[in-house]
Design an enzyme around this catalytic site. Structure first.
Site, short mmCIF file in Angstrom:
data_model
loop_
_atom_site.label_atom_id
_atom_site.label_comp_id
_atom_site.label_asym_id
_atom_site.label_seq_id
_atom_site.Cartn_x
_atom_site.Cartn_y
_atom_site.Cartn_z
N GLY A 259 -0.97 -2.12 14.90
CA GLY A 259 -0.35 -2.18 13.45
C GLY A 259 0.38 -0.80 13.31
CB SER A 260 3.07 0.74 12.38
OG SER A 260 3.93 -0.48 12.04
CE LYS B 146 -3.96 -2.27 2.52
NZ LYS B 146 -5.07 -1.79 1.41
CG ASP C 168 -8.09 0.11 2.84
OD1 ASP C 168 -8.86 -0.73 2.36
OD2 ASP C 168 -6.86 -0.08 2.54
N GLY D 207 0.33 0.77 5.89
CA GLY D 207 -0.75 1.52 5.23
C GLY D 207 -2.10 1.26 5.64
#
Length: 272
Positions: free
Chosen positions: A128-129, A69, A105, A131
């Site tokens: 999470g980190s 992404k 998204d 895209g």
């Protein structure tokens, strides 16, 4: 689905671990609407070559999934504001060789926050980190959430994401709890090294009011199953997949299906 022919329009998806979700959703709608189109999922071995193929072969649309992404940004011609705002791409539209990047998204997450009446006053642990985490964090920030902590093993990426939206960062959940738990990592994803793992410990799930797993395959990840068993408000990745795929479909075709057509396509997608 029409028989393959030279005039057929092709759309594809690129993912490290492709699923049949998008393939079934898009192809079902093509058939329902009588479109001479086809959709196919791929796992590229070379992202740059794959995107060059989109341009050179006249592929109309291309969905982008983890882990591409952000890497794909350097390979497109234009960035729609939806992608520029979060430096993350999940959709490419090819107009006569000019590739424009979008991010659907964000809109999917934003819609699900509203649909599930998540309270902006709630505390959030967002794991999470990458895209997709950027899109998710941006949607929560824009929905009015301020008490958000980014949980990320990669300190540089985690701190950068937290700083971007004025959130906190920690390396691991440890004994932390929050009102809402959000997983935006591959933990729990079918076929992955941590397919059977819980993205949050049972103690955090017990203390939460809602759990949100962005992983779409399977629809019931370990986190989703645990949340359901504990009687929590649960949002699964299949819902995200449907909403973002719908907006991709509109970008590719210029047609917005009816709610009934979308519902039938979603049912067909989940049956696979």
């Amino acid at each position: 689905m029409p028989i393959l022919n030279k005039d057929m329009t092709l759309c594809i998806s690129l993912s490290a671990r492709p699923s049949n979700n998008g393939t079934r959703f898009h192809n079902h709608l093509y058939e329902a609407l009588g479109l001479n189109w086809i959709y196919k999922a791929f796992a590229p071995t070379d992202l740059a070559q794959a995107i060059a193929g989109v341009r050179g072969l006249g592929i109309r649309g291309c969905a982008i999934s983890m882990p591409y992404k952000e890497d794909v940004i350097a390979l497109v011609d234009r960035m729609d504001p939806s992608a520029t705002a979060i430096d993350s791409v999940n959709t490419i539209v090819n107009d006569d060789g000019v590739l424009t990047a979008y991010n659907t998204d964000y809109s999917a997450i934003a819609q699900l926050i509203v649909r599930n009446a998540l309270d902006p006053a709630s505390s959030v642990l967002l794991r999470g980190s990458g895209g997709m985490a950027k899109a998710t964090a941006a949607a929560f920030r824009d929905a009015g959430f301020a008490d958000v902590t980014i949980v990320a093993r990669n300190e540089q990426a985690g701190r950068a994401l937290a700083g971007l939206y004025g959130f906190g960062w920690v390396a691991d959940v440890d004994d932390r709890t929050a009102d809402i738990l959000v997983n935006v990592t591959p933990i729990g994803m079918a076929g992955g090294a941590e397919a059977d793992a819980l993205s949050f410990p049972p103690s955090a799930i017990d203390a939460a009011g809602a759990v949100f797993d962005v992983v779409a395959l399977p629809a019931e990840t370990p986190l989703v199953r645990a949340g359901l068993a504990a009687g929590k408000t649960v949002i699964n990745g299949a819902s995200v997949a449907t909403l973002q795929a719908l907006e991709q479909f509109v970008l590719y075709t210029g047609i917005r299906p009816t709610d009934e057509q979308v519902r039938e396509a979603e049912e067909f997608m989940r049956a696979g």
